[in-house]
Scaffold this active site. Sequence first.
Site, PDB file in Angstrom:
ATOM      1  N   CYS A 295       0.811  -1.224   0.000  1.00  0.00           N
ATOM      2  CA  CYS A 295       0.000   0.000   0.000  1.00  0.00           C
ATOM      3  C   CYS A 295       0.844   1.273   0.000  1.00  0.00           C
ATOM      4  O   CYS A 295       0.308   2.374  -0.140  1.00  0.00           O
ATOM      5  CB  CYS A 295      -0.958  -0.012   1.186  1.00  0.00           C
ATOM      6  SG  CYS A 295      -2.072  -1.424   1.185  1.00  0.00           S
TER       7      CYS A 295
ATOM      8  N   HIS B 137      -8.770   4.150  -1.872  1.00  0.00           N
ATOM      9  CA  HIS B 137      -7.425   3.583  -1.690  1.00  0.00           C
ATOM     10  C   HIS B 137      -7.029   2.698  -2.885  1.00  0.00           C
ATOM     11  O   HIS B 137      -6.933   1.480  -2.758  1.00  0.00           O
ATOM     12  CB  HIS B 137      -7.406   2.781  -0.377  1.00  0.00           C
ATOM     13  CG  HIS B 137      -6.074   2.239  -0.009  1.00  0.00           C
ATOM     14  ND1 HIS B 137      -4.875   2.747  -0.471  1.00  0.00           N
ATOM     15  CD2 HIS B 137      -5.735   1.186   0.806  1.00  0.00           C
ATOM     16  CE1 HIS B 137      -3.877   2.053   0.044  1.00  0.00           C
ATOM     17  NE2 HIS B 137      -4.367   1.093   0.803  1.00  0.00           N
TER      18      HIS B 137
END
Length: 394
Positions: free
Chosen positions: A82, A337
């Site tokens: 991430c 995201h």
Amino acid sequence: MAVAIIGAGQTKFGTRKDVNMPELAWEAIKQAMQTANVEQKDIDFMVVGNAGMWSSEAAVPALMYEYGKFENVGSMRVEAACATGNAAIRVGYTAIESGEADAVLILGVEKMQESPNPTVIELIGRFGSYFWEFENLGLTFPGYYAIHATAYMAKYGATEEDFAKVAVKNHHYGAKNPYAQFQREIKLEQALNAPYVAWPFKLFDCSPITDGSAAVILASEEKVKEWGIEEKIWIHSQGVGTGTANLSRRESFTSLKSASYAAEVAYKKAGIDIDAPYKYLDGADVHDCFTAAEVIAYEDLRFAKRGEGVQLVREEQTYIGGRIPVNVDGGLKAKGHPIGATGVSQAVEAWKQLLSKAENGRQVDVKNGRYLAHNVGGTGHYSYVTIYGLEKPR
């Protein structure tokens, strides 16, 4: 050598089944090049942040080289879970610092919704320790971060309501951001009455699965002068930390050691007092993949002492006007995201905030001329803390 961001762009985050990978990426690249007033011939290196395991295209740098009609451009694809977006910025930043490049296109792009949600959730789960945690225990990311959340609750007395207040704040600002995946405010009762995903997390405690892209143009100090660039921000410093793959090897679940380390490195390089960094910053984007992660980030970044991050939530000190505004773009929680694009989008947000280009209702007061981005890969497997500023670093 000083490195500046001279242009920035991003797409609306969300479900983008209306475009393919290069079309999605080009939306952000085109904006970034237009704001920087540069053309393809001016770019000498391209770094693409893309985790990509859920989407059809794998050779994204070559794909964009062809689609964007670039020429004589070096390229690289970067992956750090991430934190992929900030890892891509790291490569471009150091390429210019070292003198290997003068103008670098940083692209973060992800089409996560090309695969079914259960498949994406499984693949994200592999960003931990596959054998010990995913294969044997079946942990997915809500479960990983729920371990941290419950540890924080047990040690410091935080409640589900405290975490829900983080979601309320980030949806409040996401509603003011036209690029956010979720553009509706939520009430505290709505967050508290939502179904559980992994206790103590309910639906609104969790960031979504997202498509999107973001891009920035980095330039050397010499190119900034040569091109007469007026609108720009500078990279003041960046700290990078690494954690263990296996959670059982960690000393604490109320902190991410890699993030604390990355913050200390970034603050020291930028000449910021590590005991009160919020006094030097106008705002921050932190990695709120889950609401508890934002509270833990307050402490890892030293916006509050250990155990006092939850007080910032209760006193609304991370709204605009408080001690330090956090995630006024909606954060991962409401903006979305898209893993490879998230860190680059944080840089876009720093560029907009410091140049006072943010939308009404979510523009911070720019007094110190500095903004922070905190991007975490896995559960602290990789952490990047980047300080951006209006003034050229000394």
